[in-house]
Design an enzyme around this catalytic site. Structure first.
Site, PDB file in Angstrom:
ATOM      1  N   LEU A  56       1.015  -1.164  -0.021  1.00 40.24           N
ATOM      2  CA  LEU A  56       0.198   0.220  -0.078  1.00 40.24           C
ATOM      3  C   LEU A  56       0.893   1.242  -0.066  1.00 40.24           C
ATOM      4  O   LEU A  56       1.711   1.514   0.903  1.00 40.24           O
ATOM      5  CB  LEU A  56      -0.659  -0.162   1.225  1.00 40.24           C
ATOM      6  CG  LEU A  56      -2.016   0.940   1.338  1.00 40.24           C
ATOM      7  CD1 LEU A  56      -2.988   0.599  -0.155  1.00 40.24           C
ATOM      8  CD2 LEU A  56      -2.852   0.795   2.671  1.00 40.24           C
ATOM      9  N   ASP A  57       0.722   2.269  -0.963  1.00 36.66           N
ATOM     10  CA  ASP A  57       1.478   3.264  -1.109  1.00 36.66           C
ATOM     11  C   ASP A  57       1.488   4.321   0.062  1.00 36.66           C
ATOM     12  O   ASP A  57       0.506   4.359   0.842  1.00 36.66           O
ATOM     13  CB  ASP A  57       1.290   4.035  -2.316  1.00 36.66           C
ATOM     14  CG  ASP A  57       1.544   3.450  -3.755  1.00 36.66           C
ATOM     15  OD1 ASP A  57       2.499   2.577  -3.851  1.00 36.66           O
ATOM     16  OD2 ASP A  57       0.740   3.946  -4.686  1.00 36.66           O
TER      17      ASP A  57
END
Length: 306
Positions: A56-57
């Site tokens: 997840l960025d």
């Protein structure tokens, strides 16, 4: 000035690493990398082994499933599951990264109407061809695309087929729209915003992104970083990741064979003849495997005691 040297902490004072098996469904905050999140959870629980199921960025928040110990063997089952997102598209500009972190490469004064957006969403559902963002983790000749892009190299990524089950406009306010998405493995939400903006002729990029579901895990299961060490109930069983495949109960003798990597014959009217299953003995997860003509061949074996 004091010439005293700082005292080393005795080796015995260091938290002892322990076997922790299960899943922590972390609600990751904006600004934290997935790698850092895993390290924080691992340290908080003094766990020997940990990993995550799907990056997840840093600019995104939401569900980051973290596998501990034997749960790391079930990571592929979670990563192959469906995912859900809520994201905000900022209209009027396209960026190098397809989100707010990149530089603006093109602008337009045109803004879409809600009806236009809803009319275009069906074009981006089903099996669609999607070109991943230039700043992505996809490897090109052994190197990550984002590393090449940061070095100024022109990155040409090939389109690939992804599955997008649903896109729904849930809010629109002038130059921003909030959209919900349900999609399969490998889908880039940043690419959805980029491509939708191009199709509408108004350009767009992600201004906010939140992941609300990964496989069987939802926001209902999630805990924050602060909750990890103080809420023992946050640790979910290893087999939670296997909820989408059937289970069978086996005897101790059969469990022993599976633990040694040997196949077993499944008997009885209720026994499956084919497909993927997981086996338990007295409620303890033993193995995951494939049933072929009534024979269970183990592919992952678990050491959970009992």
């Amino acid at each position: 000035m004091s010439d005293e040297r700082p005292q080393r902490r005795p080796h015995g004072d260091r938290p002892k690493k322990r076997d922790v098996n299960g899943w922590i469904i972390l609600d990751k905050g904006v600004g934290m990398t997935s790698t850092h999140a895993v390290a924080v959870v691992k340290r908080g629980l003094s766990a020997k082994k940990a990993g995550h199921a799907g990056t997840l960025d840093p600019l995104a928040s939401g569900i980051l499933p973290i596998a501990l110990g034997e749960a790391t063997k079930t990571v592929p089952f979670v990563m192959d599951g469906r995912k859900s997102y809520v994201f905000t598209v900022a209209w009027g500009a396209e960026t190098t990264t397809d989100d707010t972190e990149g530089e603006v490469v093109e602008r337009t004064d045109r803004l879409p109407e809600p009806g236009e957006i809803e009319a275009f969403l069906p074009r981006f559902t089903g099996q669609v061809q999607q070109v991943p963002p230039r700043f992505s983790a996809i490897k090109i000749a052994g190197e990550r695309a984002y590393d090449l892009a940061r070095d100024g190299e022109v990155v040409e990524l090939q389109p690939r087929t992804v599955e997008i089950d649903r896109l729904a406009l849930i809010h629109h306010d002038g130059n921003r729209s909030v959209i919900e998405a349900d999609c399969g493995k490998g889908t880039y939400v940043r690419a959805i915003a980029r491509d939708l903006g191009r199709a509408l002729g108004c350009l767009g990029h992600i201004a906010a992104l939140r992941r609300t579901r990964v496989g069987p895990f939802t926001e209902h299961d999630a805990v924050t970083v602060d909750d990890v060490a103080t809420a023992p109930e946050a640790l979910r069983p290893v087999e939670t990741a296997l909820s989408e495949i059937p289970s069978i109960a086996v005897s101790r003798d059969m469990a022993g064979r599976l633990m040694r990597g040997q196949s077993i014959i499944l008997r009885g009217r209720e026994a499956p003849l084919s497909g993927k299953v997981y086996a338990t003995c007295n409620g303890v997860l033993i193995a995951v495997g494939d049933v072929e003509r009534g024979e269970l061949v183990p592919h992952r074996v678990f050491n959970l005691g009992g």
